[in-house]
Design an enzyme around this catalytic site. Structure first.
Site, PDB file in Angstrom:
ATOM      1  N   CYS A  68      -3.612  46.477  19.537  1.00 53.63           N
ATOM      2  CA  CYS A  68      -2.629  46.365  20.237  1.00 53.63           C
ATOM      3  C   CYS A  68      -1.831  44.894  19.528  1.00 53.63           C
ATOM      4  O   CYS A  68      -2.901  44.010  19.903  1.00 53.63           O
ATOM      5  CB  CYS A  68      -1.431  46.666  20.753  1.00 53.63           C
ATOM      6  SG  CYS A  68      -1.696  49.028  21.608  1.00 53.63           S
ATOM      7  N   CYS A  69      -0.646  44.291  18.255  1.00 53.06           N
ATOM      8  CA  CYS A  69       0.166  43.301  18.663  1.00 53.06           C
ATOM      9  C   CYS A  69       1.092  43.733  18.038  1.00 53.06           C
ATOM     10  O   CYS A  69       1.588  44.879  18.196  1.00 53.06           O
ATOM     11  CB  CYS A  69      -0.895  42.219  17.360  1.00 53.06           C
ATOM     12  SG  CYS A  69      -0.746  42.494  15.931  1.00 53.06           S
ATOM     13  N   TRP A  70       2.540  42.552  18.069  1.00 48.11           N
ATOM     14  CA  TRP A  70       3.700  42.648  17.755  1.00 48.11           C
ATOM     15  C   TRP A  70       3.876  43.608  16.748  1.00 48.11           C
ATOM     16  O   TRP A  70       4.772  44.472  16.970  1.00 48.11           O
ATOM     17  CB  TRP A  70       3.993  41.063  18.147  1.00 48.11           C
ATOM     18  CG  TRP A  70       5.787  41.276  17.804  1.00 48.11           C
ATOM     19  CD1 TRP A  70       6.682  41.299  17.069  1.00 48.11           C
ATOM     20  CD2 TRP A  70       6.363  41.926  19.423  1.00 48.11           C
ATOM     21  NE1 TRP A  70       8.593  41.479  17.417  1.00 48.11           N
ATOM     22  CE2 TRP A  70       7.821  42.014  18.525  1.00 48.11           C
ATOM     23  CE3 TRP A  70       6.459  42.643  20.283  1.00 48.11           C
ATOM     24  CZ2 TRP A  70       9.280  42.227  19.122  1.00 48.11           C
ATOM     25  CZ3 TRP A  70       7.510  42.651  20.914  1.00 48.11           C
ATOM     26  CH2 TRP A  70       8.472  43.053  20.614  1.00 48.11           C
TER      27      TRP A  70
END
Length: 152
Positions: A65-67
């Protein structure tokens, strides 16, 4: 199933992801902002760590996950043997497992709500790689691309 999870940010959906996976009976290994004491929760670093868990056999699958989910998927896909797919809905998650035999799910912390997270995970874990010869040929091609890139 052993699942490696990474997030560069300690966001509610990232925490929910790890909790939901544990509630579903999976053994969860965390990286990045979800791992107390992790010195470097940057998206490239923690996504690579989760992807390497899959490539090296320490995990069966990973969720990175990342933004936006884009950076996490790019970093994970640099690890040979990983087929990471950025999924923003259940249909895409099902297709990624079915047609691409994806072994790493990439999620956007910005776009994924907890209810949507459940839908995506349901589709991801219900999905099975296709036995269709054309689908398998495409997956095999990506494996050959990995080998050509790494000289293996």
């Amino acid at each position: 199933m052993r699942i490696s999870v990474s997030s560069d940010m300690d966001e509610p959906v990232a925490r929910a992801l790890a909790d939901v996976l544990r509630e579903r009976g999976h053994e969860v290994r965390v990286h990045g902002a979800l791992s107390p004491g992790d010195d470097d929760p940057q998206w490239a670093v923690c996504s690579e760590a989760a992807a390497r868990d899959v490539a090296d056999g320490r995990a069966d699958q990973a969720v990175v996950c990342c933004w936006t989910g884009t950076g996490a998927s790019i970093a994970a896909n640099k690890v040979p043997g990983v087929r990471a797919a950025l999924c923003t809905d259940a249909y895409t998650a099902d297709g990624a497992r079915r047609w691409n035999d994806a072994n790493v799910l990439a999620l956007s912390l910005r776009l994924t709500s907890v209810p949507l997270l459940h839908e995506i995970l349901d589709a991801w874990f219900a999905g099975r790689p296709s036995d269709d010869p054309e689908d398998r040929a495409n997956v095999d091609r990506t494996t050959r691309l990995d080998r050509a890139r790494t000289g293996a």
